[in-house]
Design a protein around this motif. Structure first.
Motif, mmCIF file in Angstrom:
data_model
loop_
_atom_site.group_PDB
_atom_site.id
_atom_site.type_symbol
_atom_site.label_atom_id
_atom_site.label_comp_id
_atom_site.label_asym_id
_atom_site.label_seq_id
_atom_site.Cartn_x
_atom_site.Cartn_y
_atom_site.Cartn_z
ATOM 1 N N LEU A 110 21.783 -5.480 -46.099
ATOM 2 C CA LEU A 110 21.815 -6.768 -45.549
ATOM 3 C C LEU A 110 22.258 -7.926 -46.104
ATOM 4 N N MET A 111 21.934 -7.934 -47.802
ATOM 5 C CA MET A 111 22.184 -8.989 -48.553
ATOM 6 C C MET A 111 23.503 -8.940 -48.835
ATOM 7 N N PHE A 112 24.227 -7.878 -49.086
ATOM 8 C CA PHE A 112 25.596 -7.616 -49.345
ATOM 9 C C PHE A 112 26.678 -7.690 -48.133
ATOM 10 N N SER A 113 25.821 -7.218 -47.020
ATOM 11 C CA SER A 113 26.788 -7.278 -45.741
ATOM 12 C C SER A 113 26.867 -9.074 -45.558
ATOM 13 N N SER A 114 25.795 -9.801 -45.526
ATOM 14 C CA SER A 114 25.942 -11.032 -45.257
ATOM 15 C C SER A 114 27.020 -11.830 -46.368
ATOM 16 N N LYS A 115 27.067 -11.690 -47.531
ATOM 17 C CA LYS A 115 28.091 -12.017 -48.488
ATOM 18 C C LYS A 115 29.588 -11.894 -48.226
ATOM 19 N N VAL A 116 29.574 -10.240 -47.916
ATOM 20 C CA VAL A 116 30.945 -9.966 -47.397
ATOM 21 C C VAL A 116 31.364 -10.592 -46.238
ATOM 22 N N ALA A 117 30.761 -10.698 -45.282
ATOM 23 C CA ALA A 117 30.915 -11.006 -43.810
ATOM 24 C C ALA A 117 31.271 -12.444 -44.015
ATOM 25 N N ALA A 118 30.671 -13.216 -44.766
ATOM 26 C CA ALA A 118 31.000 -14.736 -44.882
ATOM 27 C C ALA A 118 32.523 -14.869 -45.216
ATOM 28 N N GLN B 94 33.850 -9.611 -39.575
ATOM 29 C CA GLN B 94 32.500 -9.828 -39.826
ATOM 30 C C GLN B 94 31.686 -8.762 -38.776
ATOM 31 N N LEU B 95 32.380 -8.567 -37.503
ATOM 32 C CA LEU B 95 31.594 -7.832 -36.732
ATOM 33 C C LEU B 95 31.598 -6.283 -37.392
ATOM 34 N N LEU B 96 32.688 -5.955 -37.559
ATOM 35 C CA LEU B 96 32.989 -4.552 -38.216
ATOM 36 C C LEU B 96 31.960 -4.251 -39.528
ATOM 37 N N VAL B 97 32.054 -5.339 -40.613
ATOM 38 C CA VAL B 97 30.939 -5.240 -41.472
ATOM 39 C C VAL B 97 29.426 -5.168 -41.067
ATOM 40 N N TRP B 98 29.108 -5.789 -40.080
ATOM 41 C CA TRP B 98 27.657 -5.851 -39.686
ATOM 42 C C TRP B 98 27.539 -4.484 -38.903
ATOM 43 N N ALA B 99 28.306 -4.141 -38.257
ATOM 44 C CA ALA B 99 28.337 -2.818 -37.550
ATOM 45 C C ALA B 99 28.083 -1.650 -38.585
ATOM 46 N N MET B 100 28.942 -1.722 -39.514
ATOM 47 C CA MET B 100 28.763 -0.692 -40.374
ATOM 48 C C MET B 100 27.493 -0.717 -41.351
ATOM 49 N N GLY B 101 26.896 -1.853 -41.588
ATOM 50 C CA GLY B 101 25.713 -2.253 -42.257
ATOM 51 C C GLY B 101 24.456 -1.793 -41.365
ATOM 52 N N ILE B 102 24.592 -2.146 -40.229
ATOM 53 C CA ILE B 102 23.547 -1.725 -39.237
ATOM 54 C C ILE B 102 23.578 0.026 -38.936
ATOM 55 N N PHE B 103 24.645 0.296 -38.734
ATOM 56 C CA PHE B 103 24.918 1.880 -38.750
ATOM 57 C C PHE B 103 24.270 2.766 -40.015
ATOM 58 N N THR B 104 24.444 2.043 -41.335
ATOM 59 C CA THR B 104 23.983 2.420 -42.465
ATOM 60 C C THR B 104 22.318 2.573 -42.491
#
Length: 122
Positions: A81-89, A96-106
């Protein structure tokens, strides 16, 4: 790991590299409290994650293994969650949607692997 439980030279070198880089990141962003907090929390979470993984590898099956699995999943979820938020920003909306989807899937895949999947019986 060596036979006496101490890490070998390669993990120690990796830890030294991680520590040096985290120290440099804190030094360079000293004026930005949120960046310093991000680096410190990520560093502590990584150290705890590595320690919990080490203990999980050595643990006998049972209650302690369940507690360690929970700790490993929680720490890896925090880091994801921490790194997804930094990358998506810094990404456009579609990324952003792709980054969050991959993070949630992981996160969900890790939960499934640790708590729901049953190992195959030989």
């Amino acid at each position: 790991m060596d036979r006496d439980g101490r890490p070998g030279w390669l993990p120690s070198l990796g830890f030294a590299f991680l520590s040096f880089n985290c120290g440099m990141a804190v030094y360079r962003s000293w004026d930005d409290l949120s960046s310093v907090a991000f680096v410190v929390v990520a560093y502590v979470a990584l150290i705890l994650l590595f320690r919990c993984l080490h203990l999980l590898e050595r643990a006998a099956p049972g209650r302690q293994g369940r507690w360690l699995k929970t700790a490993v999943w929680a720490l890896s979820t925090l880091l994801t969650l921490m790194f997804s938020s930094k990358v998506a920003a810094i990404m456009p909306l579609w990324a952003q949607l792709l980054v969050w989807a991959m993070g949630i899937f992981t996160i969900l895949a890790g939960f499934y692997a640790f708590f729901l999947a049953r190992p195959e019986e030989p």
